[in-house]
Write a protein that holds these residues in place. Structure first.
Motif, PDB file in Angstrom:
ATOM      1  N   PHE A 115       6.500   3.434  12.335  1.00  0.00           N
ATOM      2  CA  PHE A 115       6.383   2.424  13.401  1.00  0.00           C
ATOM      3  C   PHE A 115       6.564   3.018  14.786  1.00  0.00           C
ATOM      4  O   PHE A 115       6.258   2.383  15.784  1.00  0.00           O
TER       5      PHE A 115
ATOM      6  N   THR B  79      20.665  -0.225   7.247  1.00  0.00           N
ATOM      7  CA  THR B  79      19.631   0.153   6.282  1.00  0.00           C
ATOM      8  C   THR B  79      18.226   0.105   6.878  1.00  0.00           C
ATOM      9  O   THR B  79      17.329   0.737   6.352  1.00  0.00           O
TER      10      THR B  79
ATOM     11  N   PRO C  81      15.599   1.144   9.522  1.00  0.00           N
ATOM     12  CA  PRO C  81      15.470   2.141  10.593  1.00  0.00           C
ATOM     13  C   PRO C  81      15.061   1.545  11.925  1.00  0.00           C
ATOM     14  O   PRO C  81      15.441   2.063  12.969  1.00  0.00           O
ATOM     15  N   ARG C  82      14.287   0.454  11.884  1.00  0.00           N
ATOM     16  CA  ARG C  82      13.884  -0.132  13.162  1.00  0.00           C
ATOM     17  C   ARG C  82      15.091  -0.568  13.949  1.00  0.00           C
ATOM     18  O   ARG C  82      15.257  -0.258  15.121  1.00  0.00           O
TER      19      ARG C  82
ATOM     20  N   THR D  78       1.382   2.520  -3.477  1.00  0.00           N
ATOM     21  CA  THR D  78       0.188   3.183  -4.006  1.00  0.00           C
ATOM     22  C   THR D  78       0.012   4.553  -3.363  1.00  0.00           C
ATOM     23  O   THR D  78      -0.302   5.540  -4.030  1.00  0.00           O
ATOM     24  N   ALA D  79       0.244   4.593  -2.049  1.00  0.00           N
ATOM     25  CA  ALA D  79       0.064   5.859  -1.339  1.00  0.00           C
ATOM     26  C   ALA D  79       1.049   6.899  -1.849  1.00  0.00           C
ATOM     27  O   ALA D  79       0.689   8.072  -2.019  1.00  0.00           O
TER      28      ALA D  79
ATOM     29  N   VAL E 270       4.343  11.046  -6.382  1.00  0.00           N
ATOM     30  CA  VAL E 270       5.682  10.512  -6.616  1.00  0.00           C
ATOM     31  C   VAL E 270       5.580   9.555  -7.800  1.00  0.00           C
ATOM     32  O   VAL E 270       4.661   8.742  -7.861  1.00  0.00           O
TER      33      VAL E 270
ATOM     34  N   LEU F 119       0.816  -1.218   0.000  1.00  0.00           N
ATOM     35  CA  LEU F 119       0.000   0.000   0.000  1.00  0.00           C
ATOM     36  C   LEU F 119       0.849   1.268   0.000  1.00  0.00           C
ATOM     37  O   LEU F 119       0.479   2.266  -0.622  1.00  0.00           O
ATOM     38  N   TYR F 120       2.015   1.236   0.672  1.00  0.00           N
ATOM     39  CA  TYR F 120       2.775   2.481   0.758  1.00  0.00           C
ATOM     40  C   TYR F 120       3.232   2.950  -0.621  1.00  0.00           C
ATOM     41  O   TYR F 120       3.452   4.138  -0.831  1.00  0.00           O
TER      42      TYR F 120
ATOM     43  N   ALA G 126       0.332   0.993   6.886  1.00  0.00           N
ATOM     44  CA  ALA G 126       0.827   0.519   5.601  1.00  0.00           C
ATOM     45  C   ALA G 126       0.939   1.633   4.577  1.00  0.00           C
ATOM     46  O   ALA G 126       1.554   1.443   3.539  1.00  0.00           O
TER      47      ALA G 126
ATOM     48  N   ARG H  19      14.249   0.490  -2.527  1.00  0.00           N
ATOM     49  CA  ARG H  19      14.885   0.799  -1.252  1.00  0.00           C
ATOM     50  C   ARG H  19      14.427  -0.174  -0.159  1.00  0.00           C
ATOM     51  O   ARG H  19      15.207  -0.582   0.692  1.00  0.00           O
ATOM     52  N   HIS H  20      13.159  -0.533  -0.206  1.00  0.00           N
ATOM     53  CA  HIS H  20      12.633  -1.377   0.861  1.00  0.00           C
ATOM     54  C   HIS H  20      12.876  -2.857   0.623  1.00  0.00           C
ATOM     55  O   HIS H  20      12.782  -3.654   1.552  1.00  0.00           O
TER      56      HIS H  20
ATOM     57  N   ARG I  35      18.179   0.294  13.291  1.00  0.00           N
ATOM     58  CA  ARG I  35      19.065   1.436  13.492  1.00  0.00           C
ATOM     59  C   ARG I  35      18.638   2.229  14.718  1.00  0.00           C
ATOM     60  O   ARG I  35      19.438   2.586  15.552  1.00  0.00           O
ATOM     61  N   ARG I  36      17.315   2.454  14.812  1.00  0.00           N
ATOM     62  CA  ARG I  36      16.826   3.201  15.978  1.00  0.00           C
ATOM     63  C   ARG I  36      17.177   2.506  17.276  1.00  0.00           C
ATOM     64  O   ARG I  36      17.588   3.136  18.234  1.00  0.00           O
TER      65      ARG I  36
ATOM     66  N   ARG J 162      12.068   7.943  -9.417  1.00  0.00           N
ATOM     67  CA  ARG J 162      12.138   8.337  -8.014  1.00  0.00           C
ATOM     68  C   ARG J 162      11.261   7.409  -7.175  1.00  0.00           C
ATOM     69  O   ARG J 162      11.669   6.932  -6.123  1.00  0.00           O
TER      70      ARG J 162
ATOM     71  N   ARG K 251      13.214   5.000  -4.504  1.00  0.00           N
ATOM     72  CA  ARG K 251      13.025   5.404  -3.109  1.00  0.00           C
ATOM     73  C   ARG K 251      12.052   4.508  -2.372  1.00  0.00           C
ATOM     74  O   ARG K 251      12.134   4.357  -1.170  1.00  0.00           O
ATOM     75  N   TYR K 252      11.103   3.960  -3.104  1.00  0.00           N
ATOM     76  CA  TYR K 252      10.097   3.159  -2.416  1.00  0.00           C
ATOM     77  C   TYR K 252      10.343   1.651  -2.536  1.00  0.00           C
ATOM     78  O   TYR K 252      11.056   1.114  -1.694  1.00  0.00           O
TER      79      TYR K 252
END
Ligand SMILES: Nc1ncnc2c1ncn2[C@@H]1O[C@H](COP(=O)(O)OP(=O)(O)OP(=O)(O)O)[C@@H](O)[C@H]1O
Ligand code: SF4
Ligand SMILES: [Mg+2]
Lengths: 334, 333
Positions: free
Chosen positions: B159, A324, A326-327, A230-231, A237, A227-228, B107, A249-250, A329-330, A241, A245-246
């Motif tokens: 998150f 890479t 963030p979870r 589509t969002a 966007v 979904l992200y 999501a 990257r993921h 990394r945080r 790009r 980026r989406y």
């Protein structure tokens, strides 16, 4: 930064612990091979005509330290192994480190190059095929990767060798030409090595690429459907790009994660390919060590080194992954 | 009132492995500026794909009918949305004049990009702000939707936020470009009831403040009653009833709308039995002929409803329903 150093230290410690456990398993397996090194060597001597008595075997045992308890011997073995000393081969009575020489590094290099090439091809191809709706492109890719997956490596190796022999009268075996086999390293030797190494790299890389394309394609398709994406498109966007980026990257994290598995698979294929191409590198040395002469010291050293490489690669991918995602990394950078 | 959107004859099919399915069939409606339209219907009735059509956001296997016209009327002229092709043309309806909020706030944010970066990215695409201005506006918007400590939240990932907070951030992002139309596709379904009420309250405030129109998609007629000015009811890709929210909820014309209302609990009369709409939704591969609702309609007219597609009839000035029975009663009256 402190958190990161701690994370790396913890991961490194975990890698070492894994290696210690692996070494214990490997060492136990070495013990399970019937007969010990002393017996084997002397039995070998016997066949050469020297008369050997039971007392000789005992003396040899003491000399090799085989009379010490199992755990003590393991500790000695592992301590030396971490320093790169694997003792002597049971049969050949040569220092294993010297016996392996550059062979292990060369084969590791061949495997890593095959892996790197596989991903150098698979990343763009997998990403394009996951985003393209062209039937032709996708069907071609599917065919190529089925070929890559279905054609066993040894068959591919044999076909190429046959082809080369018929075409150029050259068998394409070995890693060096005769004159360079035991020569010291020089630029000419490097060039000669590269002239030979492309074939095993190609053969190992062939199925690795097919696997990697499938992995990248599947992971990308997965991300693209989320979904992200589509969002993001709904926010305007678009184009490259959006792609990089989406979803790309993921998908990176899971792709990095799969590197360890792929290296493992290449290692598994190495011995057979090495045997056929008569490469005198570690993989075929392992088979030789196991099958021909029951050389448990040599086999143990090679298995330990191969596992060590996989543990090292997993350690490296873990650290890259942490940087890479963030979870992660945080949680480690605070 | 000024017209904002005209949808005429929206027909949408999907090519699937099982064949071509019709997801939307000849839907027409219009929207005034500042109007809140509630779009209701059971799962699979085509609410989301209808909304996505306004941004041409449906995937590659979507085929729009040749008669489909969608016109967006902006201050500097009207845009024919169906004719937009390139990504720079589409930017106008994707995050520019139209924004969309999705059902799953988690999501809909990219997991590995901070909320702030995604907000700034959108502003840089649609406005000529500098990065710094975009950042300031984003933080301001986050604060406006009730996110405390907005400048810290700006640098966080989805998150790290709670569900309600994520949906607030999503709303802030959708509104930051000051769209004329906000599409909210079940924006509160994933939230718990108290948070739901807060988010709906927030959206109502923002509509008043920003003066934009909203298409509010939901299964929940209760939410519609609280938020919408007008309501449109969809069933199997067709619009079956449309009108001002009070009239439709008080005196529904279409048997399907009545069925939806009877399935709702009534606070004044808690003893009234709840009767869900009977029967199963037909598979999209086997669309019923005539009135698409006839397989489940208890008052279907023998011989007519199965064969002929009912046309819209007026129940009131703005209240219309597409049903043979309604047409008969009107005709007789
Ligand atoms: N990309 C697609 N390919 C094929 N069929 C699709 C696609 N997208 C939607 N559909 C179909 O179109 C129909 C309408 O779907 P839609 O998502 O608009 O329903 P909805 O009313 O939003 O339902 P819900 O309340 O569950 O969100 C469904 O039958 C669905 O299966
Ligand atoms: S047209 Fe017929 S089948 Fe359809 S809702 Fe009306 S009465 Fe029922
Ligand atoms: Mg939906």
């Amino acid at each position: 930064m402190l958190h990161f150093a701690r994370f790396v230290a913890i991961r490194a410690a975990m890698a070492v612990v894994t290696l210690v456990i692996v070494s214990f398993i490997v060492f136990s397996l070495m013990e399970l091979v019937p007969g010990d090194c002393a017996e084997r060597y002397l039995a070998f001597k016997n066949t050469q005509g020297s008369a050997i008595s039971v007392a000789d075997i005992e003396a040899e045992r003491v000399r090799l330290g085989l009379d010490k308890p199992f755990l003590t011997r393991w500790v000695i073995w592992i301590t030396n192994a971490f320093q790169g000393d694997f003792g002597e081969s049971c049969i050949l009575r040569l220092n294993i480190s010297r016996l392996l020489g550059d062979k292990f590094l060369l084969s590791l290099g061949i495997c890593l190059t095959a892996l790197a090439l596989a991903y150098a091809i698979a990343l763009p191809v997998g990403i394009i095929s996951a985003t393209s709706s062209s039937r032709l492109l996708n069907n071609t890719l599917r065919l190529v990767s089925y070929l890559g997956l279905a054609l066993p490596n040894f068959l591919l190796a044999l076909i190429i060798m046959l082809f080369a022999t018929v075409m150029w009268g050259e068998s394409l075996t070995g890693l060096f030409s005769k004159e360079f086999r035991d020569a010291p390293w020089s630029w000419e030797r490097v060039a000669d090595f590269l002239k030979h190494a492309w074939l095993p790299i190609f053969i190992l890389g062939w199925s690795a690429t097919a696997f990697a394309i499938q992995t990248v394609r599947a992971l990308m398709s997965d991300e693209i459907g989320k979904l992200y994406v589509t969002a993001a498109r709904a926010r305007g966007v678009a184009g490259r790009r959006l792609l990089w980026r989406y979803p790309a990257r993921h998908a990176l994290g899971p792709i990095i994660n799969s590197l360890g598995f792929d290296l493992n698979r290449i290692f598994n294929e190495l011995p057979v390919v090495a045997l056929i191409l008569t490469l005198t590198e570690a993989g075929s040395l392992l088979i030789e060590a196991l099958a021909r002469s029951n050389d448990q010291q040599l086999a143990g050293a090679i298995i330990f080194l191969l596992t060590g490489s996989i543990v090292a690669v997993n350690f490296a991918t873990d650290v890259i992954l942490a940087l890479t995602d963030p979870r992660v990394r945080r949680s480690i950078l605070g | 009132m000024t017209r904002l959107l005209d949808v005429e004859n929206l027909t949408l099919q999907f090519d699937t492995d099982e064949g071509r399915i019709t997801a939307v069939d000849g839907v027409s409606f219009s929207l005034e500026q500042g109007e809140v339209l509630g779009l209701v219907g059971e799962s699979g009735s085509g609410k989301s794909v209808t909304a996505k059509s306004l941004m041409k956001l449906n995937p590659g296997n979507a085929i729009y009918g040749p008669q489909t016209r969608i016109a967006l009327h902006l201050d500097d002229g009207s845009v024919d949305i169906m004719s937009l092709r390139t990504s720079s043309e589409l930017q106008l309806v994707r995050g520019g004049a139209i924004s969309m909020i999705f059902q799953e706030p988690m999501a809909s944010f990219a997991p590995a990009i901070t909320i702030g970066k995604q907000m700034v990215e959108q502003l840089l695409i649609h406005t000529d702000m500098s990065k710094k201005q975009a950042r300031e506006l984003s933080i301001e918007m986050l604060a406006r939707v009730g996110i405390s400590d907005a400048s810290r939240r700006f640098d966080q990932y989805a998150f790290e936020l709670s569900g309600g907070m994520r949906q607030r951030a999503m709303i802030a992002m959708a509104l930051s470009t000051r769209p004329r139309l906000l599409i909210a596709d079940e924006p509160t379904t994933a939230l718990d009831v108290t948070i739901q009420a807060q988010v709906i309250e927030l959206m109502k405030d923002l509509v008043a403040e920003f003066g934009m129109a909203i298409i509010f998609i939901t299964h929940d007629l209760g939410v519609i009653a609280q938020t919408a000015d007008t309501v449109a009811v969809m069933y199997l890709g067709r619009l079956v009833e449309r009108g001002p929210v009070r009239e439709v909820l008080r005196s529904p014309g279409h048997p399907y709308t009545r069925g939806l209302l009877e399935a709702l609990p009534d606070l004044e009369d808690l003893d009234r039995p709840l009767t869900p709409v009977p029967g199963d939704i037909p598979s999209p591969l086997e669309r019923p002929s005539g009135c698409v609702f006839h397989t489940r309609c208890q008052v279907a007219i023998e011989g007519l409803c199965r064969r002929e597609v009912p046309q819209f009839v007026d129940l009131d000035e703005h209240h219309r329903a597409a049903c043979h029975l309604v047409a008969r009663e009107r005709g007789a009256a």
